[in-house]
Design an enzyme around this catalytic site. Structure first.
Site, PDB file in Angstrom:
ATOM      1  N   SER A  23       0.850  -1.297   0.063  1.00 43.12           N
ATOM      2  CA  SER A  23       0.066  -0.013  -0.020  1.00 43.12           C
ATOM      3  C   SER A  23       0.974   1.340   0.109  1.00 43.12           C
ATOM      4  O   SER A  23       1.834   1.209  -0.796  1.00 43.12           O
ATOM      5  CB  SER A  23      -0.640  -0.010   1.192  1.00 43.12           C
ATOM      6  OG  SER A  23      -1.723   1.119   1.147  1.00 43.12           O
TER       7      SER A  23
ATOM      8  N   HIS B 290      -3.012  -1.310  -3.258  1.00 38.70           N
ATOM      9  CA  HIS B 290      -4.050  -0.590  -2.617  1.00 38.70           C
ATOM     10  C   HIS B 290      -4.072   0.998  -3.359  1.00 38.70           C
ATOM     11  O   HIS B 290      -2.863   1.584  -3.716  1.00 38.70           O
ATOM     12  CB  HIS B 290      -4.142   0.040  -1.361  1.00 38.70           C
ATOM     13  CG  HIS B 290      -4.363  -1.004  -0.260  1.00 38.70           C
ATOM     14  ND1 HIS B 290      -4.089  -0.986   1.099  1.00 38.70           N
ATOM     15  CD2 HIS B 290      -4.557  -2.330  -0.514  1.00 38.70           C
ATOM     16  CE1 HIS B 290      -4.457  -1.969   1.766  1.00 38.70           C
ATOM     17  NE2 HIS B 290      -4.716  -2.980   0.709  1.00 38.70           N
TER      18      HIS B 290
ATOM     19  N   ASP C 175      -3.876  -4.858   6.377  1.00 35.76           N
ATOM     20  CA  ASP C 175      -4.349  -5.565   5.111  1.00 35.76           C
ATOM     21  C   ASP C 175      -3.063  -6.425   4.675  1.00 35.76           C
ATOM     22  O   ASP C 175      -1.880  -5.623   4.480  1.00 35.76           O
ATOM     23  CB  ASP C 175      -4.868  -4.906   4.220  1.00 35.76           C
ATOM     24  CG  ASP C 175      -5.375  -5.899   2.842  1.00 35.76           C
ATOM     25  OD1 ASP C 175      -5.871  -7.003   3.173  1.00 35.76           O
ATOM     26  OD2 ASP C 175      -5.206  -5.281   1.610  1.00 35.76           O
TER      27      ASP C 175
END
Length: 205
Positions: A23, A50, A143
């Protein structure tokens, strides 16, 4: 880079796919990893970053012109092929089916993220079990931690970027705190690890 033990070397040798998740802070590192992969890289690579559907990204197009491999946005029903790099599209979860084809899914975001690293890592592990190499990089939420641990439970090979090397350490720290990774590597060690895969993986597996 820390040397692979003989046991770990055997686990890496039989891999069928490489997963990369990141991310915030991981974009440039992913770009550099993919652009440096050798022409003979023996595995398909799935990348989950992401990113917002509101902001168009051309990373796949740029990398496809620079990389020695085929780089593309994953499409529904794509069949995994060695030496291809598939990026999860924005606003879709990316899943792997038992026939080794990819599926796009628009179910609810996980940890505010769609695509979710956890979803892809777990889906691929359900198909390939212990024949997965997963790499988790910089990011601003947790995540990927569950996905890395799920792959670890299935005896896949897990690599986490050292938090001290990450631009944003939240994601790799969450994974390290949740379960044991096989390797915790600096950026340079990650590049070395990827180079090693080209000669370690059993091309005929």
């Amino acid at each position: 880079m820390a040397d692979l033990t003989r046991h770990n070397n055997e686990r890496v040798r039989k891999a069928k796919v490489v997963l990369i998740g990141c991310s915030a802070g991981g974009f440039t590192l992913v770009y550099d990893i993919v652009s440096k992969l050798p022409r003979n890289f023996p595995l398909p690579v799935i990348v989950v970053i992401h990113r917002s559907r509101k902001h168009k990204s051309s990373i796949e197009e740029i990398l496809n012109s620079k990389s020695k491999l085929m780089v593309k946005v994953a499409a529904d029903k794509d069949q995994l092929k060695r030496g291809n790099v598939y990026f999860a599209p924005s606003d879709y979860h990316l899943l792997l089916e038992p026939d080794e084809s990819l599926t796009l899914d628009c179910s609810e975001p996980i940890l505010y993220s769609r695509p979710s690293i956890d979803v892809t890592f777990q889906s691929v592990a359900d198909v390939y079990h212990d024949n997965v190499i997963a790499i988790l990089l910089s990011g601003a939420n947790a995540d990927g931690a569950d996905g890395i641990c799920y792959i670890h439970e299935k005896k896949g090979f897990t690599v986490v970027q050292h938090p001290d090397s990450a631009e944003v350490r939240t994601m790799p720290e969450a994974a390290i705190n949740k379960c044991s990774a096989d390797l915790i590597l600096s950026n340079l060690e990650i590049f070395s690890f990827m180079e090693t895969l080209a000669t370690t993986v059993n091309h005929n597996a």
